[in-house]
Design a protein around this motif. Sequence first.
Motif, PDB file in Angstrom:
ATOM      1  N   VAL A 376     -27.303  -5.854  10.589  1.00 47.37           N
ATOM      2  CA  VAL A 376     -26.520  -6.854  11.312  1.00 47.37           C
ATOM      3  C   VAL A 376     -25.177  -7.058  10.615  1.00 47.37           C
ATOM      4  O   VAL A 376     -25.098  -7.236   9.391  1.00 47.37           O
ATOM      5  N   GLY A 377     -24.097  -7.008  11.420  1.00 48.53           N
ATOM      6  CA  GLY A 377     -22.758  -7.179  10.902  1.00 48.53           C
ATOM      7  C   GLY A 377     -22.095  -5.886  10.490  1.00 48.53           C
ATOM      8  O   GLY A 377     -20.922  -5.863  10.119  1.00 48.53           O
ATOM      9  N   GLN A 415     -22.501  -4.152  15.301  1.00 45.75           N
ATOM     10  CA  GLN A 415     -23.758  -4.833  15.610  1.00 45.75           C
ATOM     11  C   GLN A 415     -23.686  -6.240  15.039  1.00 45.75           C
ATOM     12  O   GLN A 415     -23.845  -6.445  13.829  1.00 45.75           O
ATOM     13  N   THR A 416     -23.410  -7.213  15.884  1.00 44.72           N
ATOM     14  CA  THR A 416     -23.138  -8.569  15.412  1.00 44.72           C
ATOM     15  C   THR A 416     -24.371  -9.438  15.290  1.00 44.72           C
ATOM     16  O   THR A 416     -24.306 -10.500  14.660  1.00 44.72           O
ATOM     17  N   ASN A 417     -25.454  -9.055  15.908  1.00 46.72           N
ATOM     18  CA  ASN A 417     -26.647  -9.896  15.852  1.00 46.72           C
ATOM     19  C   ASN A 417     -27.880  -9.011  15.944  1.00 46.72           C
ATOM     20  O   ASN A 417     -27.792  -7.782  15.922  1.00 46.72           O
ATOM     21  N   GLN A 418     -29.034  -9.654  16.048  1.00 44.46           N
ATOM     22  CA  GLN A 418     -30.283  -8.911  16.072  1.00 44.46           C
ATOM     23  C   GLN A 418     -30.716  -8.535  17.490  1.00 44.46           C
ATOM     24  O   GLN A 418     -31.733  -7.882  17.670  1.00 44.46           O
ATOM     25  N   ILE A 419     -29.939  -8.967  18.466  1.00 43.37           N
ATOM     26  CA  ILE A 419     -30.286  -8.666  19.863  1.00 43.37           C
ATOM     27  C   ILE A 419     -29.939  -7.203  20.152  1.00 43.37           C
ATOM     28  O   ILE A 419     -28.872  -6.730  19.742  1.00 43.37           O
ATOM     29  N   HIS A 421     -28.301  -4.078  21.433  1.00 44.01           N
ATOM     30  CA  HIS A 421     -27.003  -3.912  22.084  1.00 44.01           C
ATOM     31  C   HIS A 421     -27.195  -3.371  23.496  1.00 44.01           C
ATOM     32  O   HIS A 421     -28.206  -2.735  23.813  1.00 44.01           O
ATOM     33  N   THR A 446     -32.813  -5.933  10.026  1.00 45.80           N
ATOM     34  CA  THR A 446     -32.414  -7.324  10.242  1.00 45.80           C
ATOM     35  C   THR A 446     -31.938  -8.005   8.955  1.00 45.80           C
ATOM     36  O   THR A 446     -31.423  -9.111   9.000  1.00 45.80           O
ATOM     37  N   SER A 449     -34.188 -11.364   6.286  1.00 49.88           N
ATOM     38  CA  SER A 449     -33.898 -12.763   5.933  1.00 49.88           C
ATOM     39  C   SER A 449     -33.473 -12.913   4.477  1.00 49.88           C
ATOM     40  O   SER A 449     -33.572 -14.008   3.890  1.00 49.88           O
ATOM     41  N   TYR A 470     -36.633  -1.794  15.602  1.00 53.39           N
ATOM     42  CA  TYR A 470     -36.412  -2.641  14.433  1.00 53.39           C
ATOM     43  C   TYR A 470     -37.105  -2.022  13.219  1.00 53.39           C
ATOM     44  O   TYR A 470     -38.242  -1.532  13.313  1.00 53.39           O
TER      45      TYR A 470
END
Length: 1740
Positions: A376-377, A415-419, A421, A446, A449, A470
């Motif tokens: 992410v990011g 990829q800005t989030n975990q959703i 694309h 992810t 965390s 994932y």
Amino acid sequence: MQLGETYIPYGKSCCYYRTTLKFIDEQPLAGGFYIRHPSASARDHEIEDIIAKDKCCNKSDFCDLFYQLHPPGTCYGTSPYNLGSFWGDPHIRTLDATNYTFNGLGEYVLLSIDAPNVTFALQARTERAIKKDGNLSDATIFTAFAAKDHLNSSVHIELNTDKDDFTLYGNGIDLTPDLRKSLDELFEFTTSTLTIHGDKGFLRVAFLALEITLSIGVGAEMLSLDTIVPRTFQNKARGLLGNFDGKPNNDFEYPNGSVLRADASDAEIFLFGQSWAVNDDTSVFIYEDGKSHADYHNASYVPRFLDTVDNETLTKAYKACNGSNNVECVFDYAFTLNIDVAENTKTKRQDVDAARKEIVMSMPTVNTCSTVNVTVGQNVSCSLKLEAGLNLEIIGNSKSMVVYNKETTTLYFRQTNQIPHDIWFVAVNTDGRKSLQETVPTILCTGCSGRGYCTGKTRSDPREKAYFKYSECVCFRGYSGVDCENVFDGCADRPCSRGRNCTRLSAVEQVNQNRTYICSPCPGGFENDPDTDDCQDINECNTSKPCDQTCLNREGSFACDCHEGFRLDLTNTSKCADINECNEATHNCTQFCENTIGGFRCKCQAGYVFNQSEWSCQIDNIDPCANATIDCNNTSGCVLDKSNQTTCFCDAGYSFNRTTLRCQDTNECEQNICPQECTNTVGSFKCSCLSGFQLVDSVSCEPCVVPYWGRNCEQMCNCVGRGAAQCNPTRGCECLSGWTGSTCDDDIDECLGNLGICADVRKTCHNTIGSFNCECIPGYRENSDGFCRDIDECLDPVLNVCPKTCRNTDGSYTCGCESGYTRLNSTHCRDIDECEVGVAECEQMCENHPGFYNCYCYFGYRLNDDRRTCRKVEDVCKGFSNLTCAGYCIVEDEKASCKCNSGFELGNDALSCHDINECLNSTLNKCSSGATCTNTHGSFLCECSIGMKLQNDKRSCAVCDNYHFGKDCSQSCSCIHGVCNNKVGCVCDSGWSGVSCDVDIDECTNNLMTCKEPHTRCLNTPGNATCVCREGYRRNSTSGLCEDVNECIDTVLNTCGQICTNTQGSFVCSCRDGFLLEQGQCLDINECKAVHGCEQQCDNTIGSYRCSCKPGFVLDLFDRKSCISAEICNTEQKATCSANASCSISDGSVVCVCPKGYNGPVCTDIDECKTGQHRCNQICNNTVGSYLCQCKPGYFLQDDNTGCQVCNDGTYGEKCATKCICNVTNTNLCNRTTGSCTCKKGWTGIFCNEDIDECNTTANSCPARSTCDNKPGGYTCDCNAGYIKNAFGQCQECQQGRFGTDCNESCLCDMAHTSECKTNNGSCICEPGWTGKTCNEDVKECNNEATCSSNSTCIEANGSFECICNRGFKRSLLGSKCLACSDNTYGDRCSLTCPCKADNTKTPTQSCDRVNGSCLCTAFWKGITCEEDIDECKADVCPDSNAFCHNTLLGYKCFCKKGFVLHETRKLCENVTKLSEEHKALKLQITLNIAGNDINLSIESTFAVYAEKVVSSLRKYWSRFIKDFTVVVNTLRTGSLHVDYTLYYVPSTNTSKAVSNALVEMVNGVELEFDGKTVSTVSVGLANSSVVCDVYQVAMGDCGFGMACVVEKGIAKCAQNPMASPDSIRLIVGVTVSLGLLLLLGIIIAVYALNKRKARTAMKIKQKEAYNNRAFQHGDQRVLKFQVVEGRRNYGAADASRYRTWRSLALGFSGTYPNEHDRSATSFKLPRLAQKQKRTNSFN
């Protein structure tokens, strides 16, 4: 692009995105391969494809496995097919995309495939197109296509008669009727090798084995065809579709292999096309009776080509086609002049171009990168593989997120989030074609965390997509979850034993303490095990001294036990209390017992000593009785008392009777020595315990310890069964519900004998282990309300086994047959031979096919578009005899005879047809046994009796199936408890009612059963009722009477724990003394806490209590309750105690003890009610030394004198002493306190004896169609007449055939003729055609003159009638009227065609008599067919002697003889010399350029006709210049038409100038209208200006001296001539000019006369004999049939209209014109128009 059926028995589904229409290949959205195609087996398809996907992809994680068996496949990059098209005035685009036009007339090979094991033929038929004006055009169009493969799959499609739809044959079956019936629905015909689909003017035909698809369209009265052929047939396919090899330049390949050049002319292409003509051996068409390939093919036909079209027509065509680019449109308009045809061709060309463009396009491809691991990011890059020149298009809303570098073909995004694309892209080529959607395959880390790390392996995640997975996380210590999002819950698995609480540690604490949880301390009796963190038992016996005497360690605890002589102190179980064997009489001393700690010792009377060895007292040395004054012989002995008096004594267990001086037994049981049961014995006693207890230390009872039970706990429970609940100490093993047996391992079958266990009658009981289930019977499914509702098995192919049609019924279904089939058995069908059983609607010939039948007509007749009836197209019998058949005429063995349509027979006159009454003919009557035959006009009907259904063959009757009944089995029945009678419906089993036999009749409530024997009651059961013994009674097998059951004998029958007392019909449980009955159980009474008899101390025992005394006192063994002083106090000692205290000496001290109920120094009364030392439930009343318990009103005091129990039913008030006065039957509760009555539902009043009328209130809830009926204490909802209650409490209408209250009455109607029996009153509603009270009387409709419309005859039939149109009339489209025959038809139903020459009859649209067909000729014609001309000139019809008569086809005409001219006013022929008197005569010549060599102008009438035409032409010309003039033709000559004529006009200056101008124009050449055509002319004599000037000066006079005639700008005039001397200017007009003009005029007249004669002669010729001499009528045009040169086929009349064009007609012109009177001449052949002219007797 392939049909799904191609894969049968397999198949394939393809899925596309709704928004982009792009193919989907990702799971689980993608389609895939079918294991079983629904067309092959809908049931197997549902199981193996639909249900399988649901289970694998929706209900489990095995979607990958599903798609391994059902691969979705992919799209073609380029099409594996090529497209060929045919449309319009045959325009063809080959499979290799060559365009050309071929105007052949006949049948041709479009496509021929001949390969190993494969053959295929596709053929077309063309016909002449019809112009807008109705005439034949020079164009041909497609009117039929036919195809056949090597598996004999075939199709034949042709244009119907109205040219607006198809006539369709599939595999030789006429499918047209089914195609018509489909209307707006899709038509489908499917076999294993051929499918045909029809929809809105298009047919799609697929030859499945070859994957060849044909798409046929209809429009503008022609057919079009698109052909899709797999490229696997390249180099194997030839024909008009070209040489299929991918090379357009060799498409024109002849059958012999030679190739026509690609740039060939239209004429050369025409010859190429002709080479692909079909012959009789290769044709795959279906032909009518008597027809063959040769009847449709014309090898001699030569079409016109586009280069022959005039400019004016081409201009119109360009306009209609929006220019000249669409050559096919221009061509079709030019040759048909039909804008509809042109528009259709233009549209079709556009469609063909679009389809071709689509099929040749290749789909670009793009290969995405391999799977990208991303966090992410993080920025993501994906290198794509893309062909050069392709662009990339981002789809959807993600365009702003993506950057594409075209040079490096790399795609970037973040990829800005975990959703997952939503980045999708396609490659796009220059044609705009797009590839399949692709995306970036991604594995997302992810970040776990921040509490772990990613492995790169994928994990299961509900958010995942097929392209977006994932990564698996490995969590650091203290964290858990798929993303390490949770702190690890060490307590989740409940690690703490023994019920301890678990405390979860934080992640930091887990790391610091190296553990994940903390357990609370272990419970008492356990200690923590440091190694396992578990609790281990503490052996209290080793660690401490918890017990007085003996310690027994137990899990988590311990138990104390005592040595012999001791028992546990009830007030302190760790202490052991000494057993006072002396008080409890458990010693074995013969005389005295002295208690000791842990034991006792025996003592003897004075004078006796204890002999321990013998354990008895013996007399000492001195006999105490030696000096006795009493007799103690009957006692145990004597002893001296304190006064030295001799007394007798008795041993222990006996007492001395001072009266009898004997020892008598002491009844210890009366001394409350045993706690539960006591048995007195002589000198002793025996204690025993109740069931559930065991005896210990002889006088104590302890409860049984599991697994022991029963009396003295002697039995052991073996409760090891699956249904064991507990071991009851009294009753042994107690089983859970549903179980029985000694070990509770025997299942109880609750369904056995318990008929009403399932409340829903549509449920059945199914026993299960330890229980039961109520399940819906087959055909029903339980809904959310718990009711069983019908399953529509037809909606689910898994639930039915019908191979064809399925019809749902309530609770089941039935299988049916498609049209054309009838039932073979309950699930399968067999073909109906419609031709054999007589249900086919064919008028003439019939041919059966499986599921279908074809109709055919005999030669000379053709099927109408209904494909059933025939119309006459040719009188084939005319050449043999002139029959007027009422039916139709056929020729067999060169003999003509009349035949009748199906259902009719030939009359005695061999011409008329009469209806056959098949019902009277055992051979023709095909109705099965039990059916009624009704004759109809031309057929018959079979009617089945009630309870039978007419099968699809319309002849057989079959008994209704188990779910239908009534007339034609039209009503359904589902009889839950009954059978479906095929005539009346459900016949319920005894005890059941309702339309579906689903309502149990309560015979008990309805007093249908009365039980009179004693102790019996009526018990309703489902479907029955019986008299059974009341509860507590059992029927005696001998007497049959119900006798009381003694439940107390068998513990199974009662629930008592101790005392069971039998009563009539029941039993009563009670408890022994010392126990109290509470909630059915006997509980020990702790008497020591309540009222007891002990004077001092009380110890409770189970079931009793024992008394003891305080120190200094001993128990009085006489009552074992009182205490006596161990040592009696003297007076002084007594004085130290209060007055009511007892005094004793203990250990030398005075002991004062207050009596029970007293305490304190002075022994005052204890108020137990205040101190709480009482045991009263409710009210406590203190008494002196004690207390009394009292109960509130509504309760009574129990046996323990402390507890209060609610009043028994029927009593209330203080001590429950008052009886209730409520009506017991109507009362729910009598208030135990006040006695007020709580009424049952339906009752009111103080005593519940007043009925509530629910029907007058809203308290009733009666369903619709019912009436409320008040009853004592309630009400009933009675269904209205005509209705009956169903199982759901609703009122359901009676089934047909039943009526009245509860549908108890049977209808008397004749149900065969009744549409409805009124369910309320049974009245009969008759079907049309029947009347009477029971509908058994036929209505005589024909007695009413208004029944049938005019011009028809009414024919009676049973229950009906038929209006038959009279001969000469036919039924209107709406069927309500009989309309007179029209359109040249006559006879029965106007089925015959008038044989007349329509144009020669009075009314061309109805040329014959409507009844008998005789032709109605005009006054100009005669003969049977009005083809014989009447020669009016045979009579003297011309009154002028200077005129002669000329006969014409439409009358006659009077012409003036030569030298005479018709006077305009007098209308008489006058000598031309008279014209010279008033007019100037100018003789002229002119030549008309027309063909006229064969005109015989020597014939007077011919000359007159042509002269008249020439005069008409010249008058139109001259009228432009002058007004008052006359043209007289002098001579006519042939060659072209050379005319000498004289122009007579009134001279004047203006007129002469006008004449001169007209002549100048004529010199330049003019066009005249001659005989309706424009012709060019030549005026030779006027070719130079000198001639013109001569004419000018003749008309105007000489120009004069010095003047000369000149022609300037086409105008002659006089002008000065400076070059000429005045003397020499003189012009003399010579005779040459006049002679030249005269000669010209003569030629013109001759030509005119010759042409006139030619036309008239042609119209007079009529055809002779059969096919060679007949004419074809089309609209107003009539074309004669031509004889052809030897070797050519002689075509019939119908062919003439199809195959002749202006060119082919011209080839038929031969020889010279025959003499006009020679009616037998046949060598003259010319097309002619039959003009409609009026006959006149005057000159024109």
